[in-house]
Scaffold this motif. Structure first.
Motif: not given
Length: 358
Positions: A124, A126, A138, A224, A256
């Motif tokens: 996961e 954030e 990212k 992303i 996400v």
């Protein structure tokens, strides 16, 4: 006639697991059907003996009960031709019967590549709401199994080879015989020597010990897409756990999570904003500044005579459509603020308005 598995392997009953394994290897090499002078029947008998004696539970059961079911000895309770010990032993195989028939119905279809394939990874991350306005990259760090650089994933020490498993002859499975109260059943199980792969390194790699992979922290750069939503999952093919001995890598699944914004609330690709206006602005109309996710304020016209709670729409100021064209909208809710403290002059003016019916 009851088989003597210890005699078949040529070891005493108090032999260690390592001694049994060495004896099996020696005999298997000698009688392997693919070798000159090999004996397939003898090889199967050796393999059957090893399947039992290499398993602690099966070995204990064999040492206690042997391989045959039933005999003609006088049984407890005076029943001739019936042995209670054999009867109770027979029921111990009932669970295995379901495994046997399960293999018959489903088949042994798992391929060698599937057994070596690496596991998928789920993580996961954030990100802030404003970051979904455009495509972004990212950097993330994951501790996972990666391909061993020394053996290049083969599991074999450089200069040595990966050979076909002599025990299963590359099939990844071996024959197993089960004796139960319903009779003798033959089915296939995963080969204990190669764990179903059908191959084994001639000399295991010194770094990965024959696995073809090692644990390591790896830095990845993931893309992303703009417009991604909360709890949406991105799949990165082949970036999961590395497979064993050159097997296919698993996939990476990234969930996400969107951080809550202090000003805006997201619903699909639209965003919502609440602000207060004065009674005079609502009555007379006005132009007010409204913030946006891009960080730049825009001017919005407040219509004359608007009611408290009214929602106005500003087109194309929301979230970009995921893998699409255009954007959602920005919705602004206007609430008329009632002042809690008034100056003397304000009170006088309001009294006059009251007299005028306002």
């Amino acid at each position: 006639m009851q088989k003597d598995y210890y005699k078949i392997l040529g070891v005493p009953k108090n032999s260690s697991q390592e001694e049994i394994k060495k004896a099996y290897y020696k005999l298997a090499h000698l009688y392997h059907p693919d070798k000159k002078g090999g004996d397939e029947a003898k090889f199967k008998e050796i393999n059957e003996a090893y399947q039992v004696l290499s398993n602690k539970e099966k070995r204990a059961q064999y040492d206690k009960f042997g391989t045959t079911f039933g005999n003609n000895n006088q049984a407890q309770g005076g029943f001739s031709g019936f042995n209670w010990e054999d009867f109770s032993r027979g029921f111990e195989g009932i669970e295995d019967i379901f495994d046997i028939f399960g293999d018959r119905f489903t088949g042994f279809k798992q391929k060698e590549q599937d057994l070596r394939q690496g596991s998928d990874i789920e993580i996961e991350i954030e990100i802030p709401l404003e970051s979904v306005l455009k495509d972004q990259q990212k950097e993330i760090k994951i501790n996972k199994n990666v391909r061993c650089s020394r053996c290049e994933g083969s599991g074999a020490e450089p200069g040595s080879k990966v050979k076909e498993c002599f025990s299963c002859r590359g099939k990844g499975r071996v024959q197993q015989i089960k004796k139960t109260i319903f009779g003798t059943f033959t089915h296939y199980v995963v080969c204990p020597e190669c764990q179903g792969e059908g191959i084994k390194p001639e000399k295991p790699c010194n770094v990965c010990r024959g696995e073809g992979r090692i644990q390591k922290e790896e830095t990845l750069v993931i893309n992303i897409p703009a417009g991604i939503d909360n709890n949406q999952i991105i799949k990165v093919k082949g970036m999961g756990e590395a497979g064993r001995r050159g097997g296919k890598s698993g996939d990476l699944y990234i969930k996400v999570l969107i951080k809550p914004h202090r000003l805006f609330t997201r619903k699909g690709d639209d965003i919502f904003y609440k602000t207060n206006i004065t009674f005079s602005q609502a009555a007379l109309g006005d132009k007010i500044k409204i913030p946006t996710l891009e960080g730049k304020d825009i001017i919005m016209k407040v219509p004359q005579g608007i009611e408290s709670g009214k929602i106005l729409k500003i087109s194309n100021k929301g979230i970009p459509h995921f893998h699409g064209i255009g954007k959602g909208d920005l919705y602004v809710q206007l609430n008329i603020e009632t002042p809690q403290k008034l100056t003397q002059k304000q009170k006088e003016l309001l009294e006059k308005l009251k007299e005028e019916g306002l």
